[in-house]
Design an enzyme around this catalytic site. Sequence first.
Site, short mmCIF file in Angstrom:
data_model
loop_
_atom_site.label_atom_id
_atom_site.label_comp_id
_atom_site.label_asym_id
_atom_site.label_seq_id
_atom_site.Cartn_x
_atom_site.Cartn_y
_atom_site.Cartn_z
N GLY A 71 0.81 -1.21 0.00
CA GLY A 71 0.00 0.00 0.00
C GLY A 71 0.84 1.26 0.00
CB THR A 72 3.83 2.24 1.98
OG1 THR A 72 3.19 1.88 3.20
CG2 THR A 72 4.69 3.47 2.17
CD GLN A 183 -7.22 -1.03 7.08
OE1 GLN A 183 -8.00 -1.93 7.37
NE2 GLN A 183 -5.96 -1.02 7.52
CB SER A 203 -1.90 -3.46 1.03
OG SER A 203 -0.91 -4.20 1.69
CB THR A 241 13.30 -9.57 -10.54
OG1 THR A 241 14.48 -9.16 -11.21
CG2 THR A 241 12.93 -10.99 -10.95
CB CYS A 328 1.74 1.52 9.90
SG CYS A 328 0.72 0.69 8.70
N1 PLP Z 1 -2.90 2.66 3.74
C1 PLP Z 1 -3.72 2.23 4.71
C2 PLP Z 1 -5.09 2.83 4.84
C3 PLP Z 1 -3.29 1.25 5.61
O1 PLP Z 1 -4.10 0.82 6.59
C4 PLP Z 1 -1.98 0.71 5.47
C5 PLP Z 1 -1.45 -0.26 6.44
O2 PLP Z 1 -1.85 -0.27 7.60
C6 PLP Z 1 -1.19 1.17 4.40
C7 PLP Z 1 -1.68 2.15 3.56
C8 PLP Z 1 0.18 0.64 4.15
O3 PLP Z 1 0.13 -0.60 3.48
P1 PLP Z 1 1.41 -1.52 3.40
O4 PLP Z 1 1.65 -2.06 4.77
O5 PLP Z 1 1.06 -2.61 2.42
O6 PLP Z 1 2.53 -0.66 2.91
#
Ligand code: PLP
Length: 389
Positions: A71-72, A183, A203, A241, A328
């Site tokens: 996600g990030t 989410q 994610s 890769t 996180c």
């Molecule tokens: N965005 C949201 C709303 C999240 O809840 C999270 C993780 O908690 C992320 C982004 C980050 O995702 P990832 O852990 O796959 O980088």
Amino acid sequence: MKKVYLDYGSTTPVDKEVLEEMMPYFSKHYGNASSIHSFGRDAFDAIENAREQVASVIKSRYEEIIFTSGGTESDNLAIKGVAYKNKDKRGTKGNHIITCAIEHPGALEPCKHLEKQGFNVKYLPVDKYGLVNPDDLEEAISENTFLVTIMFANNEIGTVEPMQDLGKITKKHNILFHTDAVQAVTKEPIDVKKLNIDLLSLSSHKIYGPKGIGALYIRRGLKLEPIAHGGGHEKGLRSSTYNTPGIVGLGKACEIAQKRYEKDTSYMKFLRDLLIKNLLEIEESYLNGHPEKRLVNNAHLRFSAIEGESLNLMLDDKGIAAATGSACSSKKLQASHVLLSIGLKPEEAHGSLRLTLGKYTTKEEIEYVSEVVPGIVKNLRKMSPLWNR
Ligand code: PLP
């Protein structure tokens, strides 16, 4: 000791079927998907199949999906990728981004980073439930706005944003619309075309897939600037890769979730409502987030005069895994920016508890938690200088 995991918003276990699907891609079909030989082709085919599976969950075309590390990275690529592509148009025009105050750091930090580089970012406020007001968006748009990035659903309080209304506004003004749907994917119905979404982050580890893999939906025809340069994978947008087992796992997780959507979401909603009802029986307890417009698996409560970290530790002693701050950053002890943005005082924010359910949560577990929490809250209040009854 009994163990109850109620932190599915942080991460989920990998489904057995997902793991089984992934296994051959570690040591049997281990070819590099970019190679033209049969080993490479096997991996390539599996990746293209996963692309279809991911696309299907959000109703996009398969060629509109690119794989990332999570996600990030998807948020970073969407926001910076659009911003850098737009750089030439900067100056007085095209330097304005609109986001909201309660975004996950994955979207918030790239926006802050861009601010340091001369972009202008507007952080829309939210109401006491965490909702963005579409009128505020309309008002914030200027002729320089080129991107709106607003999360689909909040990771802490579970509030689901008015995507349809926001998408109508961005479309009307011809502005790109990105959403962090990490989410929401598999918990909310998502149709990127109907919602006028141009970019969407998701994610794998939130949906019973492996960690370290995610995807970004990019509407066909939309051009981004890559943030990492290299071998040119994923149309040059995400060199490196291919993580074939991870991609296969994400695809399978999407396929399973799509098949079980009705069943899983209504089941979690039932248990969530039971948990919220039970915990609201505690004196001076409150629900954070919107009562209806909330994720099916999210129960976020606040208990006056207690400290959420202590509550969390005591729950852990009883085998219950929960969260206080954001998924996180729950090791940070600052009051959450989300809770402060919905108008809570720092001590109220610190007295909050996030319980996130999953498809494996049982009624028995919810009953156990409903029995344990009141006693802990009572004991903590006895020690609290803020509780003088
Ligand atoms: N965005 C949201 C709303 C999240 O809840 C999270 C993780 O908690 C992320 C982004 C980050 O995702 P990832 O852990 O796959 O980088």
